[in-house]
Enzyme design. Structure first.
Site, PDB file in Angstrom:
ATOM      1  N   GLY A 296      40.986  35.626  35.397  1.00 52.71           N
ATOM      2  CA  GLY A 296      39.724  35.880  34.722  1.00 52.71           C
ATOM      3  C   GLY A 296      39.138  37.245  35.011  1.00 52.71           C
ATOM      4  N   HIS A 297      37.817  37.337  34.837  1.00 51.94           N
ATOM      5  CA  HIS A 297      37.088  38.594  34.961  1.00 51.94           C
ATOM      6  C   HIS A 297      37.232  39.199  36.357  1.00 51.94           C
ATOM      7  CE1 HIS A 297      34.056  41.518  33.835  1.00 51.94           C
ATOM      8  NE2 HIS A 297      33.298  41.182  34.868  1.00 51.94           N
ATOM      9  N   PHE A 298      37.128  38.355  37.388  1.00 58.60           N
ATOM     10  CA  PHE A 298      37.282  38.813  38.763  1.00 58.60           C
ATOM     11  C   PHE A 298      38.709  38.527  39.230  1.00 58.60           C
ATOM     12  CE2 PHE A 298      32.631  38.451  38.547  1.00 58.60           C
ATOM     13  CZ  PHE A 298      32.284  39.703  39.055  1.00 58.60           C
TER      14      PHE A 298
END
Length: 316
Positions: A296-298
């Site tokens: 995901g984003h992180f």
């Protein structure tokens, strides 16, 4: 030679060996890799917190963090790279452990934060470095690169857009609120992103194995945001994000003109910036390699080891 002279000679040799041993230890200590440390530097009256590791005569990587987190997001990656590189990861004004003056005292815009980071670079005398950018780090890092291309040895881009392609579900949702002039909807969504549940979702959503992600990351983000005035500061930066879109052509021209060596490492399940955002860099950059992860984003919450290896291969 009598016994006393023999004993005296042995003591003399032992003493000399001891001195040489101590000198060797001292020399070894001098070249020992600096483990991760935390420091403060003052920039225009602002106390800027930063993490540092490695040794200054190694190749330097400047790590610029995203929204709404801090240099803590790079903690594991720094540890994994510190044996080969010099790592510097600052917290922006209003983020993490840096000074957080009120929006009345400091105008929280991407332009202003970039200028503070430029002064940070000069204060630490960083004259040549790779820059790793994620999320908000993209607009800040790309501003630095276009203003001062002579500093940049290469780009490492992780879920940070410079093209309209790849604006994901959440980015489009924010854009839809803007287009409809629905400020209530926009504020509600912004407040959700800054809430504990929103922070948790940003760290866990899209991860291959959410159970393996250390909750400390989003718990710490939440703790920082619970401080007086912190959410107001984040709101200022959130609403200023629109200032980045007109600069996309400027950044793209920098890519075309300067052709920096570039590594893309991307969590392809990111709701802010999806896989197309990472792929778009290949339109203008010739010396580029891209790696997409089921994350995901992180991305670093889950793949710091893998990303560290890609960075080592890329810089070598």
């Amino acid at each position: 030679m009598n016994t006393k002279k023999i004993i005296l000679g042995i003591y003399t040799i032992c003493f000399m060996l001891s001195c040489n041993s101590n000198q060797t230890k001292k020399e070894t200590k001098d070249i020992t890799i600096m483990k991760q440390q935390t420091n403060l530097v003052t920039i225009d009256g602002l106390s800027i917190f930063y993490r540092e590791a490695g040794k200054s005569n190694k190749k330097t990587i400047l790590l610029l963090h995203g929204f709404p987190t801090s240099s803590y997001m790079y903690k594991d990656l720094i540890d994994e790279l510190s044996d080969e590189y010099h790592l510097i990861a600052p917290d922006y004004p209003g983020f993490g452990l840096s000074s957080a003056p009120s929006p009345i005292e400091f105008e929280y815009t991407f332009d202003n934060v970039t200028q503070v980071m430029n002064q940070f670079i000069d204060t630490l005398k960083l004259d040549s470095f790779y820059v790793l950018v994620q999320d908000y780090g993209g607009p800040i890092g790309f501003r630095i690169a276009t203003e001062r291309p002579e500093l940049i040895k290469g780009l490492i881009i992780q879920n940070a857009n410079a093209y309209m392609e790849g604006l994901g579900e959440w980015a489009q949702k924010i854009g839809g609120y803007h287009k409809a002039n629905d400020m209530e909807g926009l504020n509600n969504f912004k407040d959700y992103l800054l809430s504990y549940d929103g922070l948790k979702e940003q760290h866990l959503d899209g991860a291959l194995n959410p159970s393996k992600i250390d909750p400390t990351s989003y718990l710490l983000d939440n703790a920082f945001l619970e401080r007086t005035g912190a959410k107001e500061i984040q709101s200022e930066m959130f609403f200023n994000y629109e200032s980045n879109f007109p600069k996309y052509p400027v950044w793209q021209n920098y890519f075309k003109t300067h052709q920096p060596q570039t590594l893309v490492v991307w969590g392809e399940n990111d709701k802010f910036f999806n896989k197309a955002g990472g792929q778009a860099y290949s339109k203008d950059l010739e010396n580029i390699e891209s790696h997409f992860f089921n994350g995901g984003h992180f991305l670093l919450d889950e793949y710091s080891n893998e990303v560290a290896e890609k960075i080592k291969e890329f810089i070598k």
